[in-house]
Design a protein around this motif. Structure first.
Motif, PDB file in Angstrom:
ATOM      1  N   SER A  72      75.730  32.651  58.669  1.00  0.00           N
ATOM      2  CA  SER A  72      74.562  31.796  58.900  1.00  0.00           C
ATOM      3  C   SER A  72      74.947  30.340  59.059  1.00  0.00           C
ATOM      4  CB  SER A  72      73.563  31.951  57.749  1.00  0.00           C
ATOM      5  OG  SER A  72      73.086  33.280  57.658  1.00  0.00           O
ATOM      6  N   GLY A  73      76.258  30.068  59.105  1.00  0.00           N
ATOM      7  CA  GLY A  73      76.717  28.703  59.305  1.00  0.00           C
ATOM      8  C   GLY A  73      76.750  27.852  58.061  1.00  0.00           C
ATOM      9  N   ARG A  74      76.567  28.460  56.896  1.00  0.00           N
ATOM     10  CA  ARG A  74      76.621  27.708  55.633  1.00  0.00           C
ATOM     11  C   ARG A  74      78.068  27.513  55.203  1.00  0.00           C
ATOM     12  NH1 ARG A  74      71.938  31.622  53.575  1.00  0.00           N
ATOM     13  NH2 ARG A  74      73.573  33.050  54.285  1.00  0.00           N
ATOM     14  N   SER A  75      78.394  26.335  54.730  1.00  0.00           N
ATOM     15  CA  SER A  75      79.753  26.045  54.279  1.00  0.00           C
ATOM     16  C   SER A  75      79.924  26.489  52.836  1.00  0.00           C
ATOM     17  CB  SER A  75      80.051  24.548  54.393  1.00  0.00           C
ATOM     18  OG  SER A  75      81.390  24.270  53.974  1.00  0.00           O
ATOM     19  N   LEU A  76      80.857  27.416  52.616  1.00  0.00           N
ATOM     20  CA  LEU A  76      81.137  27.951  51.293  1.00  0.00           C
ATOM     21  C   LEU A  76      82.602  27.724  50.951  1.00  0.00           C
ATOM     22  CD1 LEU A  76      79.270  31.375  51.663  1.00  0.00           C
ATOM     23  CD2 LEU A  76      78.403  29.285  50.572  1.00  0.00           C
ATOM     24  N   THR A  77      82.898  27.657  49.658  1.00  0.00           N
ATOM     25  CA  THR A  77      84.264  27.390  49.204  1.00  0.00           C
ATOM     26  C   THR A  77      84.611  28.302  48.037  1.00  0.00           C
ATOM     27  OG1 THR A  77      84.187  25.062  49.896  1.00  0.00           O
ATOM     28  CG2 THR A  77      85.786  25.646  48.192  1.00  0.00           C
ATOM     29  N   LEU A  78      85.781  28.918  48.113  1.00  0.00           N
ATOM     30  CA  LEU A  78      86.289  29.650  46.957  1.00  0.00           C
ATOM     31  C   LEU A  78      86.528  28.643  45.844  1.00  0.00           C
ATOM     32  CD1 LEU A  78      88.943  32.019  48.616  1.00  0.00           C
ATOM     33  CD2 LEU A  78      86.570  32.542  48.013  1.00  0.00           C
ATOM     34  N   ARG A  79      86.049  28.942  44.653  1.00  0.00           N
ATOM     35  CA  ARG A  79      86.077  27.935  43.584  1.00  0.00           C
ATOM     36  C   ARG A  79      87.522  27.506  43.280  1.00  0.00           C
ATOM     37  NH1 ARG A  79      84.205  32.217  38.867  1.00  0.00           N
ATOM     38  NH2 ARG A  79      86.198  33.305  38.767  1.00  0.00           N
ATOM     39  N   PRO A  80      87.790  26.194  43.307  1.00  0.00           N
ATOM     40  CA  PRO A  80      89.125  25.689  42.969  1.00  0.00           C
ATOM     41  C   PRO A  80      89.278  25.379  41.489  1.00  0.00           C
ATOM     42  CG  PRO A  80      87.810  23.918  43.871  1.00  0.00           C
ATOM     43  CD  PRO A  80      86.941  25.156  43.902  1.00  0.00           C
ATOM     44  N   GLU A  81      88.170  25.337  40.776  1.00  0.00           N
ATOM     45  CA  GLU A  81      88.174  25.075  39.331  1.00  0.00           C
ATOM     46  C   GLU A  81      86.848  25.572  38.768  1.00  0.00           C
ATOM     47  OE1 GLU A  81      86.543  21.959  37.566  1.00  0.00           O
ATOM     48  OE2 GLU A  81      85.087  22.431  39.112  1.00  0.00           O
ATOM     49  N   GLY A  82      86.729  25.598  37.434  1.00  0.00           N
ATOM     50  CA  GLY A  82      85.585  26.246  36.818  1.00  0.00           C
ATOM     51  C   GLY A  82      84.457  25.357  36.351  1.00  0.00           C
ATOM     52  N   THR A  83      84.739  24.091  36.057  1.00  0.00           N
ATOM     53  CA  THR A  83      83.739  23.235  35.421  1.00  0.00           C
ATOM     54  C   THR A  83      82.510  23.023  36.304  1.00  0.00           C
ATOM     55  OG1 THR A  83      85.413  22.086  34.112  1.00  0.00           O
ATOM     56  CG2 THR A  83      83.311  20.963  34.418  1.00  0.00           C
ATOM     57  N   ALA A  84      82.723  22.708  37.577  1.00  0.00           N
ATOM     58  CA  ALA A  84      81.582  22.427  38.453  1.00  0.00           C
ATOM     59  C   ALA A  84      80.643  23.626  38.531  1.00  0.00           C
ATOM     60  CB  ALA A  84      82.080  22.043  39.848  1.00  0.00           C
ATOM     61  N   SER A  85      81.204  24.838  38.599  1.00  0.00           N
ATOM     62  CA  SER A  85      80.356  26.030  38.667  1.00  0.00           C
ATOM     63  C   SER A  85      79.570  26.224  37.378  1.00  0.00           C
ATOM     64  CB  SER A  85      81.220  27.265  38.934  1.00  0.00           C
ATOM     65  OG  SER A  85      81.784  27.227  40.227  1.00  0.00           O
ATOM     66  N   VAL A  86      80.214  26.010  36.244  1.00  0.00           N
ATOM     67  CA  VAL A  86      79.522  26.172  34.954  1.00  0.00           C
ATOM     68  C   VAL A  86      78.401  25.146  34.827  1.00  0.00           C
ATOM     69  CG1 VAL A  86      79.762  26.034  32.452  1.00  0.00           C
ATOM     70  CG2 VAL A  86      81.508  27.213  33.803  1.00  0.00           C
ATOM     71  N   VAL A  87      78.674  23.909  35.215  1.00  0.00           N
ATOM     72  CA  VAL A  87      77.644  22.873  35.118  1.00  0.00           C
ATOM     73  C   VAL A  87      76.511  23.162  36.097  1.00  0.00           C
ATOM     74  CG1 VAL A  87      77.154  20.418  35.446  1.00  0.00           C
ATOM     75  CG2 VAL A  87      79.239  21.127  34.269  1.00  0.00           C
ATOM     76  N   ARG A  88      76.821  23.637  37.296  1.00  0.00           N
ATOM     77  CA  ARG A  88      75.782  24.033  38.241  1.00  0.00           C
ATOM     78  C   ARG A  88      74.882  25.109  37.630  1.00  0.00           C
ATOM     79  NH1 ARG A  88      74.753  28.799  39.550  1.00  0.00           N
ATOM     80  NH2 ARG A  88      76.952  29.238  39.944  1.00  0.00           N
ATOM     81  N   SER A  89      75.486  26.089  36.980  1.00  0.00           N
ATOM     82  CA  SER A  89      74.709  27.152  36.338  1.00  0.00           C
ATOM     83  C   SER A  89      73.880  26.602  35.180  1.00  0.00           C
ATOM     84  CB  SER A  89      75.655  28.251  35.839  1.00  0.00           C
ATOM     85  OG  SER A  89      74.937  29.283  35.207  1.00  0.00           O
ATOM     86  N   TYR A  90      74.452  25.681  34.428  1.00  0.00           N
ATOM     87  CA  TYR A  90      73.744  25.044  33.305  1.00  0.00           C
ATOM     88  C   TYR A  90      72.465  24.366  33.800  1.00  0.00           C
ATOM     89  CZ  TYR A  90      73.019  21.669  29.460  1.00  0.00           C
ATOM     90  OH  TYR A  90      72.485  20.913  28.437  1.00  0.00           O
ATOM     91  N   VAL A  91      72.581  23.679  34.949  1.00  0.00           N
ATOM     92  CA  VAL A  91      71.430  22.970  35.513  1.00  0.00           C
ATOM     93  C   VAL A  91      70.438  23.961  36.133  1.00  0.00           C
ATOM     94  CG1 VAL A  91      70.678  21.332  37.290  1.00  0.00           C
ATOM     95  CG2 VAL A  91      72.728  20.855  35.920  1.00  0.00           C
TER      96      VAL A  91
END
Length: 426
Positions: A72-91
């Protein structure tokens, strides 16, 4: 066509996988004791998460991310580290509304960075990490550091060195930033292109440059500790005081700079001292990231965390010749003689396994002599021999492979009798 494993990745084969499970068990257990709950986030996220959360000026975002477009043309990235994903989930999951704060979380999983593969540095690697979000109490900093130190200690490592620094609050970092720009500007042309681009965007990262680490200006660069305001100074002193009370030794290094933009106040690394570990001596790193939750759309929620490399941990265990407890061989190996005994063995294996007994049999039509050799290779504690004669009599010959003792047992009673014998052996 000879298809090989992608560069920078590895197969974790039987024998080595037991070592991974060993450190994973310690990791899960110590997080449980510290009252951290496990969180599991996606392996890929929206690219913007890491651009905003990790920082546009970091090497990770500029050079190392595996980024792709979906259909669908969305830019995705394999996670390079864990903190940003955890904080995204927290929010996203509004965990800031939970009555008990900080929200203490831990994770385990693969990360991906396009780097030059070398010993202890892979393109797909596994991290253990913790995040404590929702409190700016220095005691949380000390707890997170103590968890990391205790994990390495319980894994069996010695010669650990804890290195601390304070990056200060926003006011302190701005003052230090201006001092760094003034210090490096007159001779910035002598530095690498990365440092030149960082001068205005993030001059603190110049101190972390490997290429220019021996430049004369590095030795007398302004120290962040000279620019801490009263609040930042008190905060750092409290963290150190708490570590002293925990009897955790440390060294303060004003040049310690974490590679991610979101860090402030406490920053730390754990290194390993001694020969045999090669050039990479840093086992893990972490720090406080007040402001990251707000950057990702949440309310003011200060946090602190760390991540460690499982690959580097296992390298260190190897270098120090730490003997990892390996799972023993089979409890029982069924030796059969074809025909009806072979069919009976399939059902008997099911009963043994349901009883919690590790058991196996031959699937290569080996003769009985070959089956006994297989039992030895698999380090079976017992063999249960079922030939035509035993089958007709409704019994099975149970043999202790260590003592050589044998007894005849009714086939239906084998699981119960073997369980008794194993209790005695173990």
């Amino acid at each position: 066509m000879n298809i090989r494993i992608p560069r920078g990745t590895q197969d974790i084969l039987p024998g080595r996988s037991e070592e991974w499970k060993y450190v994973e068990r310690i990791w899960h257990d110590i997080c449980r004791r510290y009252n951290y709950a496990e969180i599991r986030t996606p392996i890929f996220e929206q690219t913007e998460l890491f651009q905003r959360g990790v920082g546009d000026t970091t090497d990770i975002v500029q050079k190392e991310m595996y980024t792709f477009e979906d259909r669908s043309g969305r830019s995705l990235t394999l996670r390079p580290e864990g903190t940003a994903s955890v904080v995204r989930s927290y929010v996203e999951n509004k965990r800031f509304g939970l009555p008990d704060q900080p929200d203490k979380l831990y994770y385990t999983g693969p990360m991906f960075r396009y780097e030059r593969p070398q010993s202890g540095r892979m393109r797909q690697f596994v991290q253990f990490g913790v995040e404590a979000i929702g409190s700016d109490d220095p005691a949380v900093d000390a707890e997170v550091i103590s968890l990391a130190m205790e994990f390495y200690r319980e894994a069996g490592l010695k010669g650990l060195k804890l290195v601390l620094n304070s990056l200060g609050d926003h006011e302190s970092r701005n003052a230090h930033r201006e001092a760094l720009i003034s210090h490096f500007s007159p001779r910035i042309g002598e530095f690498c292109s990365d440092c030149q681009s960082r001068l205005e965007t993030n001059p603190l990262r110049i101190l972390d440059c490997k290429e220019d680490k021996d430049h004369p200006l590095m030795k007398n660069a302004p120290s962040i500790l000279d620019y801490l305001n009263d609040y930042s100074t008190r905060y750092f002193e409290t963290v150190k005081e708490l570590l002293d009370k925990m009897d955790i030794p440390y060294v303060v290094d004003p040049n310690l700079v974490r590679g991610l933009d979101y860090y402030n106040h406490t920053a730390f690394e754990i290194m390993i001292e001694g020969e045999g570990f090669g050039a990479i001596s840093t086992l893990m790193g972490g720090g406080r990231y007040n402001g990251l939750v707000e950057e990702l759309g949440g309310p003011e929620s200060p946090g602190i965390g760390f991540a460690l490399s499982v690959e580097r941990l296992l390298m260190a265990l190897d270098a120090q010749n730490v003997e990892v407890p390996m799972q023993q061989g089979l409890d029982c190996y069924l030796v059969t003689q074809g025909g009806e005994p072979d069919k009976e063995a399939a059902a008997l294996l099911m009963e043994l396994r349901r009883a919690g007994i590790t058991a196996d049999k031959d699937y290569m039509n080996k003769k009985m002599k070959g089956q006994f050799k297989a039992a030895d290779r698999k380090q079976a504690l017992f063999t249960a021999v079922l030939g035509e004669e035993e089958w007709n009599a409704g019994i099975i010959n149970l043999k202790n492979m260590q003592s050589g003792g044998q007894e005849e047992v009714a086939i239906k009673e084998l699981p119960a009798r073997l369980s008794e014998q194993l209790k005695e052996e173990k």
